[in-house]
Design an enzyme around this catalytic site. Structure first.
Site, PDB file in Angstrom:
ATOM      1  N   VAL A 181      45.222 -29.009  64.664  1.00 19.92           N
ATOM      2  CA  VAL A 181      46.445 -29.424  63.971  1.00 19.92           C
ATOM      3  C   VAL A 181      46.269 -29.248  62.458  1.00 19.92           C
ATOM      4  CG1 VAL A 181      48.026 -31.333  63.500  1.00 19.92           C
ATOM      5  CG2 VAL A 181      47.029 -31.105  65.779  1.00 19.92           C
TER       6      VAL A 181
ATOM      7  N   LEU B 118      44.151 -27.404  60.580  1.00 18.40           N
ATOM      8  CA  LEU B 118      44.031 -26.042  60.043  1.00 18.40           C
ATOM      9  C   LEU B 118      45.382 -25.344  59.999  1.00 18.40           C
ATOM     10  CD1 LEU B 118      40.774 -24.765  61.773  1.00 18.40           C
ATOM     11  CD2 LEU B 118      41.106 -25.148  59.322  1.00 18.40           C
ATOM     12  N   GLU B 119      46.146 -25.466  61.094  1.00 18.20           N
ATOM     13  CA  GLU B 119      47.456 -24.791  61.121  1.00 18.20           C
ATOM     14  C   GLU B 119      48.331 -25.308  59.980  1.00 18.20           C
ATOM     15  OE1 GLU B 119      49.321 -25.146  64.960  1.00 18.20           O
ATOM     16  OE2 GLU B 119      47.997 -23.693  65.897  1.00 18.20           O
TER      17      GLU B 119
ATOM     18  N   GLY C  46      40.565 -33.693  58.437  1.00 19.65           N
ATOM     19  CA  GLY C  46      40.432 -33.253  59.826  1.00 19.65           C
ATOM     20  C   GLY C  46      40.735 -31.778  59.992  1.00 19.65           C
ATOM     21  N   PRO C  47      39.696 -30.892  59.854  1.00 15.72           N
ATOM     22  CA  PRO C  47      39.938 -29.453  60.046  1.00 15.72           C
ATOM     23  C   PRO C  47      39.877 -29.058  61.513  1.00 15.72           C
ATOM     24  CG  PRO C  47      37.714 -29.807  59.218  1.00 15.72           C
ATOM     25  CD  PRO C  47      38.301 -31.173  59.457  1.00 15.72           C
TER      26      PRO C  47
ATOM     27  N   HIS D 174      45.563   4.198  71.097  1.00 17.40           N
ATOM     28  CA  HIS D 174      45.149   4.419  69.705  1.00 17.40           C
ATOM     29  C   HIS D 174      46.374   4.550  68.819  1.00 17.40           C
ATOM     30  CE1 HIS D 174      42.850   5.832  66.287  1.00 17.40           C
ATOM     31  NE2 HIS D 174      43.714   6.832  66.161  1.00 17.40           N
TER      32      HIS D 174
ATOM     33  N   ASP E   4      47.847 -34.476  78.252  1.00 20.50           N
ATOM     34  CA  ASP E   4      46.948 -34.982  77.204  1.00 20.50           C
ATOM     35  C   ASP E   4      46.309 -36.311  77.599  1.00 20.50           C
ATOM     36  OD1 ASP E   4      47.838 -32.807  75.744  1.00 20.50           O
ATOM     37  OD2 ASP E   4      48.357 -33.962  73.949  1.00 20.50           O
TER      38      ASP E   4
END
Ligand SMILES: Cc1cc2nc3c(=O)[nH]c(=O)nc-3n(C[C@H](O)[C@H](O)[C@H](O)COP(=O)(O)OP(=O)(O)OC[C@H]3O[C@@H](n4cnc5c(N)ncnc54)[C@H](O)[C@@H]3O)c2cc1C
Ligand SMILES: NC(=O)c1ccc[n+]([C@@H]2O[C@H](COP(=O)([O-])OP(=O)(O)OC[C@H]3O[C@@H](n4cnc5c(N)ncnc54)[C@H](O)[C@@H]3O)[C@@H](O)[C@H]2O)c1
Length: 486
Positions: free
Chosen positions: A183, A185-186, A179-180, A451, A316
């Site tokens: 949740v 990926l982190e 499951g990418p 800058h 949720d």
């Protein structure tokens, strides 16, 4: 069975439920807050906070490994001590949880009750088998829980979710992550940077919340430089073997079938709302795809005949934007309306903003590319910046990523943005604020840009967009007027 009568009952003492409680209390003392699990909220116990704590350790390891590229040499081996990493994650997590528990302790004991709530009728709740609550108005704030497809259950005891890993005492040697999404990926990148062997598998090609294909492809290439990620994996088998997990899959590049063993299988395949366990059919609400139909501005549900119900849904549990700040906003709105019912009010909704705390970070705001591309193709334009040559990003060795901004032809309005880039959390906030103020791209370009800052990269993307909207000059390449790398 004890009988109680209240004006407002709130199911769930998470972030949305606690917000609902304080808003409802402004109208009546006759409020009850029902919690079936541990106090402390998903965010503090197993969500936002422990995940960011693990990421903080991973970022530190990453910076230390990268130090020699700046000429700063750290002599000796870099030793990530998993026990120490997890000890800090748990210690700090417990600090956040205690803060929530303290605030729950301040609630009058008469106004809270422990136990699992189910509907007996539209205005009656059963709390386990000990209490029946007759409530004039009800707020559903039951959150969401991790769920996974059946074939992952073959991993047996080695199958874990975010509810488990923040209780680990040590880091594992290896993990397969299914499951990418946000949740996944982190956690996958953090574990990989902490020295855990990671392989990550998806199903439909998606990566986190990114809908813009150019950004998705960039992120796909970038993550694959750090750890194996196949967003469209062909998984052949999952098995529990010798107290480990064996995954058989077709390797992305070689197209060979490979079998590998891991210490754990982490399922991050989504978080459906906690609605099923409520006996929701007895609430007699109008439903769509197993969810109560509700108005996003009042959070009020409808009866089956379409008339307004005295039931509200927040956080949720309503699946609209499963994020902490939205849960908190929605909790207040639902609690306020339950308190003031039937004189309910439409609440303020903010511009959409999501941030994924990978490195580079992923962020989206306003309308996503998927929404923009539903429009007529001549009604919008796109501007972009690649961070490769962006001055400040290069100074910091964070010059990776792509930011794309969307604007409306004719009006010049800023519509939204998606990005995968350095410290995108800050750029995304600026853009969300401009979106909510309904600014045009030209107005945004009138703002100051210091800058050398990453915001100058954002200005490049906005100039590119303004040119594409035919409201500004064509982009000049190697334009040095604003300083090197701007
Ligand atoms: C790993 C992870 C990382 C995350 N990181 C972020 C982040 O960085 N930023 C961000 O914005 N969001 C993040 N989120 C999302 C965020 O945590 C959620 O959006 C938020 O916590 C939802 O709050 P809630 O009140 O709706 O649900 P919860 O806090 O889960 O509260 C619901 C409560 O209802 C109780 N309950 C459920 N059913 C019943 C019942 N029938 N009877 C009685 N009680 C019941 C539950 O026990 C629970 O306490 C993350 C989530 C996860 C899992
Ligand atoms: N930084 C943040 O704000 C943050 C962090 C974590 C979670 N959250 C919230 O929590 C919500 C839930 O996150 P999530 O990551 O659990 O869910 P998600 O819906 O974001 O991701 C689930 C992923 O699993 C994939 N998937 C589904 N079935 C699969 C299968 N059989 N094999 C492999 N992959 C499969 C999906 O394609 C998707 O990529 C998010 O939508 C987000 O709102 C937010």
């Amino acid at each position: 069975m004890q009988e109680r009568r209240v004006d407002v009952a709130i199911i769930g003492a998470g972030s949305a439920g606690l917000g609902a409680y304080s808003a409802a209390r402004a109208h009546t003392d006759s409020v009850i807050l029902i919690e079936g699990g541990p106090y402390g909220t998903t965010c503090a116990r197993v969500g936002c906070m422990p995940s960011k704590l693990l990421i903080a350790a991973a970022e530190t390891a990453h910076h230390v490994r990268d130090a020699s590229a700046y000429g700063v040499h750290i002599d000796g081996d870099i030793n990530v001590n998993g026990r120490d990493v997890m000890a800090r994650v748990k210690r700090e997590r417990d600090h956040f949880v205690e803060g929530v528990i303290d605030s729950v302790d301040n609630i009058d004991a008469e106004q809270r009750i422990r136990g699992h709530a189910t509907f007996e009728s539209p205005d009656t709740l059963l709390i386990d088998d000990h209490t029946r609550i007759h409530a004039e108005r009800i707020v559903i704030a039951t959150g969401s829980s991790p769920d996974y497809p059946g074939f992952l259950k073959a991993a047996g005891e080695r199958l874990v979710t975010n509810d488990d890993i923040f209780y680990w005492d040590d880091l594992p040697e290896s993990i397969a992550v299914f499951g990418p999404g946000v949740v996944g990926l982190e956690l996958a990148q953090a574990l990989s940077r902490l020295g855990v062997r990671v392989r990550m598998f998806g199903v439909n090609g998606t990566i986190g919340p990114i809908s813009d294909p150019d950004i998705r492809d960039y992120a796909d290439r970038y993550f694959n430089e750090e750890f194996y990620l196949d967003p469209e994996a062909d998984t052949r088998n999952v098995a529990h073997v010798d107290d480990r997990v064996e995954v058989t899959f077709v390797e992305r590049d070689s197209q060979r079938e490979v079998t590998e063993r891991f210490d754990y299988l982490l399922a991050t395949t989504g978080r459906p709302p906690n609605i099923k366990g409520l006996d929701i059919d007895r609430a007699c609400l109008r439903m769509h795809e197993d969810l109560p139909v509700f108005d996003r501005y009042t959070l009020q549900c409808q009866r089956r005949d379409g008339t307004p119900a005295s039931i509200f849904i927040a956080g949720d549990a309503n699946t609209e934007l499963p994020l902490l700040h939205e849960a908190s906003d929605e909790g207040h709105l639902a609690g306020d309306n339950a308190g003031r019912y039937p004189d309910i009010r439409a609440g303020h909704r903010r511009s959409m903003l999501t941030v994924v705390f990978t490195d580079p970070q992923i962020a989206t705001t306003g309308q996503t590319w998927a929404e923009i591309e539903q429009r007529d193709s001549d009604s919008y334009a796109i501007g972009e910046v690649d961070f490769k040559e962006q001055g400040r990003a290069r100074v910091m060795r964070q010059n990776h990523g792509l930011l794309r901004v969307y604007g409306e032809q004719g009006s010049g309005l800023f519509l939204g943005a998606e990005m995968f880039g350095p410290q995108a959390e800050h750029l995304a906030h600026l853009l969300a604020w401009c979106h909510q103020q309904r600014m045009t791209v030209a107005q945004m370009l009138e703002m100051p840009f210091y800058h050398p800052c990453l915001e100058e990269g954002l200005r490049t993307a906005l100039r590119d967009l303004n040119a594409a909207l035919r409201m500004g000059p064509a982009m000049a390449r190697h334009y040095m007027e604003n300083g090197p790398g701007s």
